[in-house]
Every structure is written in C-alpha cells, then in structure tokens.
Scaffold this motif. Structure first.
Motif, PDB file in Angstrom:
ATOM      1  N   LEU A  19      20.734 -45.383 -35.372  1.00  0.00           N
ATOM      2  CA  LEU A  19      19.697 -45.707 -36.407  1.00  0.00           C
ATOM      3  C   LEU A  19      19.934 -44.615 -37.512  1.00  0.00           C
ATOM      4  CD1 LEU A  19      16.581 -46.036 -34.149  1.00  0.00           C
ATOM      5  CD2 LEU A  19      17.891 -47.749 -34.982  1.00  0.00           C
ATOM      6  N   GLY A  20      20.949 -44.688 -38.155  1.00  0.00           N
ATOM      7  CA  GLY A  20      21.114 -43.885 -39.176  1.00  0.00           C
ATOM      8  C   GLY A  20      21.304 -42.242 -38.682  1.00  0.00           C
ATOM      9  N   PRO A  21      20.439 -41.400 -38.995  1.00  0.00           N
ATOM     10  CA  PRO A  21      20.798 -40.123 -38.656  1.00  0.00           C
ATOM     11  C   PRO A  21      20.205 -39.694 -36.980  1.00  0.00           C
ATOM     12  CG  PRO A  21      18.583 -40.367 -39.702  1.00  0.00           C
ATOM     13  CD  PRO A  21      19.211 -41.589 -39.940  1.00  0.00           C
ATOM     14  N   ASP A  22      19.738 -40.829 -36.598  1.00  0.00           N
ATOM     15  CA  ASP A  22      19.157 -40.642 -35.014  1.00  0.00           C
ATOM     16  C   ASP A  22      19.767 -41.711 -34.200  1.00  0.00           C
ATOM     17  OD1 ASP A  22      17.523 -38.631 -35.561  1.00  0.00           O
ATOM     18  OD2 ASP A  22      16.015 -39.971 -36.397  1.00  0.00           O
ATOM     19  N   VAL A  23      19.996 -41.508 -32.896  1.00  0.00           N
ATOM     20  CA  VAL A  23      20.385 -42.683 -31.970  1.00  0.00           C
ATOM     21  C   VAL A  23      19.172 -43.080 -31.152  1.00  0.00           C
ATOM     22  CG1 VAL A  23      21.707 -43.237 -30.108  1.00  0.00           C
ATOM     23  CG2 VAL A  23      22.741 -41.816 -31.925  1.00  0.00           C
ATOM     24  N   LEU A  24      18.600 -44.094 -30.774  1.00  0.00           N
ATOM     25  CA  LEU A  24      17.608 -44.501 -29.838  1.00  0.00           C
ATOM     26  C   LEU A  24      18.294 -44.955 -28.591  1.00  0.00           C
ATOM     27  CD1 LEU A  24      14.599 -44.832 -29.921  1.00  0.00           C
ATOM     28  CD2 LEU A  24      14.914 -47.400 -30.307  1.00  0.00           C
ATOM     29  N   VAL A  25      17.975 -44.173 -27.581  1.00  0.00           N
ATOM     30  CA  VAL A  25      18.324 -44.106 -26.305  1.00  0.00           C
ATOM     31  C   VAL A  25      17.389 -44.533 -25.378  1.00  0.00           C
ATOM     32  CG1 VAL A  25      19.410 -42.849 -24.414  1.00  0.00           C
ATOM     33  CG2 VAL A  25      19.926 -42.120 -26.785  1.00  0.00           C
ATOM     34  N   ARG A  37      14.447 -40.710 -29.019  1.00  0.00           N
ATOM     35  CA  ARG A  37      15.280 -40.295 -30.549  1.00  0.00           C
ATOM     36  C   ARG A  37      15.888 -39.055 -30.451  1.00  0.00           C
ATOM     37  NH1 ARG A  37      11.612 -40.347 -35.372  1.00  0.00           N
ATOM     38  NH2 ARG A  37      11.933 -38.155 -34.970  1.00  0.00           N
ATOM     39  N   ILE A  38      17.215 -39.346 -30.581  1.00  0.00           N
ATOM     40  CA  ILE A  38      18.163 -38.269 -30.275  1.00  0.00           C
ATOM     41  C   ILE A  38      18.803 -37.943 -31.861  1.00  0.00           C
ATOM     42  CG2 ILE A  38      20.339 -37.325 -28.897  1.00  0.00           C
ATOM     43  CD1 ILE A  38      17.594 -37.909 -27.263  1.00  0.00           C
ATOM     44  N   SER A  43      26.625 -40.059 -28.070  1.00  0.00           N
ATOM     45  CA  SER A  43      27.265 -41.374 -27.874  1.00  0.00           C
ATOM     46  C   SER A  43      26.719 -41.627 -26.389  1.00  0.00           C
ATOM     47  CB  SER A  43      28.613 -41.489 -27.944  1.00  0.00           C
ATOM     48  OG  SER A  43      29.500 -40.881 -27.166  1.00  0.00           O
ATOM     49  N   LEU A  44      26.791 -42.736 -26.017  1.00  0.00           N
ATOM     50  CA  LEU A  44      26.401 -42.885 -24.434  1.00  0.00           C
ATOM     51  C   LEU A  44      27.196 -44.393 -24.040  1.00  0.00           C
ATOM     52  CD1 LEU A  44      24.313 -42.396 -22.139  1.00  0.00           C
ATOM     53  CD2 LEU A  44      22.701 -43.925 -23.299  1.00  0.00           C
ATOM     54  N   GLY A  45      27.646 -44.191 -23.075  1.00  0.00           N
ATOM     55  CA  GLY A  45      28.315 -45.400 -22.482  1.00  0.00           C
ATOM     56  C   GLY A  45      27.146 -46.106 -21.603  1.00  0.00           C
ATOM     57  N   HIS A  46      27.167 -47.323 -21.427  1.00  0.00           N
ATOM     58  CA  HIS A  46      26.432 -48.114 -20.339  1.00  0.00           C
ATOM     59  C   HIS A  46      26.396 -47.257 -19.079  1.00  0.00           C
ATOM     60  CE1 HIS A  46      23.882 -51.426 -18.900  1.00  0.00           C
ATOM     61  NE2 HIS A  46      24.627 -51.607 -18.001  1.00  0.00           N
ATOM     62  N   ASP A  47      25.124 -47.092 -18.494  1.00  0.00           N
ATOM     63  CA  ASP A  47      25.040 -46.383 -17.322  1.00  0.00           C
ATOM     64  C   ASP A  47      25.702 -44.895 -17.043  1.00  0.00           C
ATOM     65  OD1 ASP A  47      23.537 -48.500 -16.073  1.00  0.00           O
ATOM     66  OD2 ASP A  47      25.252 -49.542 -15.139  1.00  0.00           O
TER      67      ASP A  47
END
Length: 76
Positions: A19-25, A37-38, A43-47
């Motif tokens: 989401l631009g400057p953030d990542v919604l995890v 919100r990170i 980066s995060l892979g599935h599971d």
C-alpha cells in the motif's frame, strides 16, 4: 487473548498487500484474522512465519459483526 507488551507470538502470515509506503499483512491468530500495517520494505511469502508483538496503546479494535470501531488510540 490477553495482550501483553512483552509477549512476542509466532504465527503463519497469510497475505501481504503493498500500500505505497506500507504493507498490509494478514495473520491468523487463534482462528481470528489480524491485519497489521507494516512500513516498507517488508516482504512475506504465503504461510511464512511472522512474529507478532502488540503495543496496546496503538491498537485499533473493531466489532466482527458490523465493523464498528470499539477502540482507537488517543492522539497526544
């Protein structure tokens, strides 16, 4: 689940959304979905394994039934 400032919990991350400057995890905790919100880069892979810690003073809580805000942090 009781929230404790010093407790770090290990869970499987389900989804990450840039989401631009953030990542919604999205993480599943005790059968419930938690969204965090990170700041990027992240980066995060599935599971993937994620470690979750809570600062109760910064949590936003919503009712599962209708999304009504139950608690929001107080701005200083």
């Amino acid at each position: 689940m009781e929230l404790n400032r010093r407790q770090i919990l290990k869970y499987a991350g389900l989804v990450s959304e840039p989401l631009g400057p953030d990542v919604l995890v999205t993480v599943r905790i005790d059968g419930e979905l938690l969204k965090a919100r990170i700041p990027t880069p992240f980066s995060l892979g599935h599971d993937s394994t994620v470690y979750v810690g809570f600062n109760p003073d910064r949590l936003h809580l919503f009712a599962a039934a209708d999304g009504t805000a139950l608690r929001a942090p107080q701005l200083a």
